[in-house]
Write a protein that holds these residues in place. Structure first.
Motif, PDB file in Angstrom:
ATOM      1  N   ALA A  24       0.869  -1.172   0.000  1.00 17.88           N
ATOM      2  CA  ALA A  24       0.000   0.000   0.000  1.00 17.88           C
ATOM      3  C   ALA A  24       0.901   1.215   0.000  1.00 17.88           C
ATOM      4  O   ALA A  24       1.079   1.899   0.992  1.00 17.88           O
ATOM      5  N   ASP A 192      -3.882  -6.698  -6.753  1.00 17.04           N
ATOM      6  CA  ASP A 192      -3.206  -6.604  -5.458  1.00 17.04           C
ATOM      7  C   ASP A 192      -1.773  -6.083  -5.625  1.00 17.04           C
ATOM      8  O   ASP A 192      -0.810  -6.840  -5.550  1.00 17.04           O
ATOM      9  N   GLN A 197      -4.145  -0.256  -4.494  1.00 17.49           N
ATOM     10  CA  GLN A 197      -4.191  -0.051  -3.053  1.00 17.49           C
ATOM     11  C   GLN A 197      -4.097   1.428  -2.693  1.00 17.49           C
ATOM     12  O   GLN A 197      -4.836   1.931  -1.837  1.00 17.49           O
ATOM     13  N   THR A 198      -3.180   2.131  -3.339  1.00 16.88           N
ATOM     14  CA  THR A 198      -3.037   3.560  -3.058  1.00 16.88           C
ATOM     15  C   THR A 198      -4.219   4.343  -3.618  1.00 16.88           C
ATOM     16  O   THR A 198      -4.728   5.266  -2.973  1.00 16.88           O
ATOM     17  N   ASN A 200      -7.220   3.290  -3.931  1.00 14.24           N
ATOM     18  CA  ASN A 200      -8.376   3.056  -3.062  1.00 14.24           C
ATOM     19  C   ASN A 200      -8.256   3.806  -1.740  1.00 14.24           C
ATOM     20  O   ASN A 200      -9.268   4.204  -1.148  1.00 14.24           O
ATOM     21  N   LYS A 201      -7.043   4.013  -1.276  1.00 17.08           N
ATOM     22  CA  LYS A 201      -6.862   4.846  -0.085  1.00 17.08           C
ATOM     23  C   LYS A 201      -7.354   6.271  -0.362  1.00 17.08           C
ATOM     24  O   LYS A 201      -8.034   6.899   0.468  1.00 17.08           O
ATOM     25  N   GLU A 217     -14.274  -3.899  -0.351  1.00 15.89           N
ATOM     26  CA  GLU A 217     -12.966  -3.651  -0.968  1.00 15.89           C
ATOM     27  C   GLU A 217     -12.272  -4.997  -1.147  1.00 15.89           C
ATOM     28  O   GLU A 217     -11.955  -5.677  -0.166  1.00 15.89           O
ATOM     29  N   TYR A 219      -9.312  -7.411  -3.456  1.00  9.19           N
ATOM     30  CA  TYR A 219      -8.138  -7.430  -4.328  1.00  9.19           C
ATOM     31  C   TYR A 219      -7.882  -8.841  -4.855  1.00  9.19           C
ATOM     32  O   TYR A 219      -8.184  -9.829  -4.171  1.00  9.19           O
TER      33      TYR A 219
END
Length: 419
Positions: A24, A192, A197-198, A200-201, A217, A219
């Motif tokens: 992430a 993944d 990941q970033t 979605n943050k 959420e 992956y």
């Protein structure tokens, strides 16, 4: 160009983690003095009538479905430039390498291109894992990478020029669009690794500030092909829309499963940020027709520059071939490098960096301009929908180029995301 101290650069160490998968990650800011003097001496030879450049794309593996077309557009740009006199009177000699969809191989091939082949610049990469694996190679060798794909933002390096969209030029406009369409809940699906990941943050921070509920959420590894469980979770969650950051051929399996469970663009649209015209054919038009996507270029853009670009691409590779955002951004990046070199009257990296600010190119997507401070370019955001002919048609446009803001500094809800 503004002081190099203001350039924000990613931490080199993040790229050395195993293949960059499952991280992430986000960018960090490092003063240039941290590695001053550490770069190896350049071996670029400009004494003859040619100069070497490197193309580094996944010609094999799970990302080949996307990256082969980027290689093709780069090859076309190099041929066009050579036909019109080259760069500073020198013909471009291309050295091409296959990143094979593996971040560690991208790093190894980048080192080879810089140290053994002595190229003046490298063009390529797709996944953020591949970019982060290459970043310390380019910084430690004080070499240049032109990266052509939209990405998660929160990064800048004086050794990378980002010709694809950063977050505020794609993801944020896509979220604004979904909000305008009445979406109050989302389900997040992604591959993944770093980008999803970033991204979605960032999406979750936007959602919290805008009254949007995240109902799930999930992956899947790159290349994953069994989406029965994930799609069932999506269906059962009943979100207003899905935000999709899957990459590569995983999208084929995802959308086939999505359709098989009776989910449609009308019942639960899937907004994708990594599916362009090239991928539509691989997924199957029937599986994805009507779904929305967010980019900065579509083959259907109506302009003289794009008409010429599309005609040239089809003439070279076949009438059945399509153009897409990443390959257009790659094509544009080679012309931007040419303009920087000619403005600097030099192939030397420090001279090219110093000349970069304000360089423009009348690209197929529209006129783009380089920001010398963060090495991104101003780009117009477009939301499109996939038509029954497999092409993408603009539904919404920002109307003018959006200045790049890779750290989302102008968005209060994003405070603290960059670390």
């Amino acid at each position: 160009m503004r002081s190099a101290k203001r350039l924000r650069r990613a931490l080199a160490g993040v790229a050395l983690l195993s293949m960059g998968l499952g991280i992430a990650a986000c960018g960090a800011r490092v003063d240039d003095e941290a590695d001053a003097g550490a770069a190896a001496a350049s071996c670029v030879d400009t004494s003859g009538d040619s100069v070497k450049i490197g193309f580094l794309n996944s010609r094999s593996g799970t990302m080949a479905i996307s990256e082969n077309t980027v290689y093709n557009s780069l090859a076309m740009a190099a041929e066009e430039i050579n036909e019109t006199g080259g760069v500073l009177g020198k013909q471009l000699e291309v050295v091409a390498e296959d990143g094979a969809s593996e971040p560690t191989i991208f790093a190894e091939k980048a080192e080879k291109l810089i140290r053994a082949d002595c190229v003046a610049a490298v063009f390529g990469g797709w996944t953020s894992s591949s970019r982060k694996a290459m970043l310390p190679v380019f910084e430690s060798n004080d070499a240049l990478l032109f990266y052509p794909v939209q990405y998660e933002g929160l990064e800048s390096s004086e050794n990378i020029f980002y010709s694809g969209a950063t977050t505020n030029q794609q993801i944020v406009p896509a979220l604004d669009y979904l909000k305008e369409q009445g979406a109050t809940s989302l389900f997040l699906v992604g591959s993944d690794y770093v980008f999803p990941q970033t991204a979605n943050k960032i999406i979750k921070a936007y959602a919290e500030a805008n009254g949007i509920e995240i109902l799930g959420e999930e992956y899947a590894p790159l290349g994953h092909t069994d989406f029965s469980t994930i799609v069932s979770k999506v269906r059962d969650a009943g979100a207003d829309a899905v935000f999709n950051t899957l990459n590569g051929d995983s999208n084929v399996a995802f959308f086939k499963e999505y359709k098989s469970l009776g989910l449609t663009p009308d019942t639960m649209p899937v907004l994708s940020v990594s599916i362009a015209e090239e991928e539509v054919g691989g997924i199957g038009v029937d599986n994805i027709v009507g779904q929305p996507v967010a980019w900065n270029y579509y083959q259907t853009i109506d302009s003289p520059e794009n008409a010429e670009f599309v005609a040239a691409f089809k003439a070279r590779y076949g009438d059945d071939k399509v153009t897409s955002d990443p390959m257009e951004a790659a094509y544009t990046s080679l012309y931007l490098w040419k303009a920087m070199v000619e403005k600097a009257d030099s192939f030397a990296v420090p001279d090219v960096q110093a000349a970069a600010d304000g360089v423009t190119f009348d690209a197929p997507e529209g006129t783009v301009t380089v920001n010398g401070d963060n090495h991104h370019i101003a780009k117009t955001a477009l939301i499109g929908k996939i038509g029954p002919d497999g092409l993408i048609y603009t539904e919404w446009s920002s109307g003018e180029p959006i200045e790049p803001d890779p750290y989302l500094e102008s968005y209060p809800w994003a405070s603290g995301l960059a670390g």
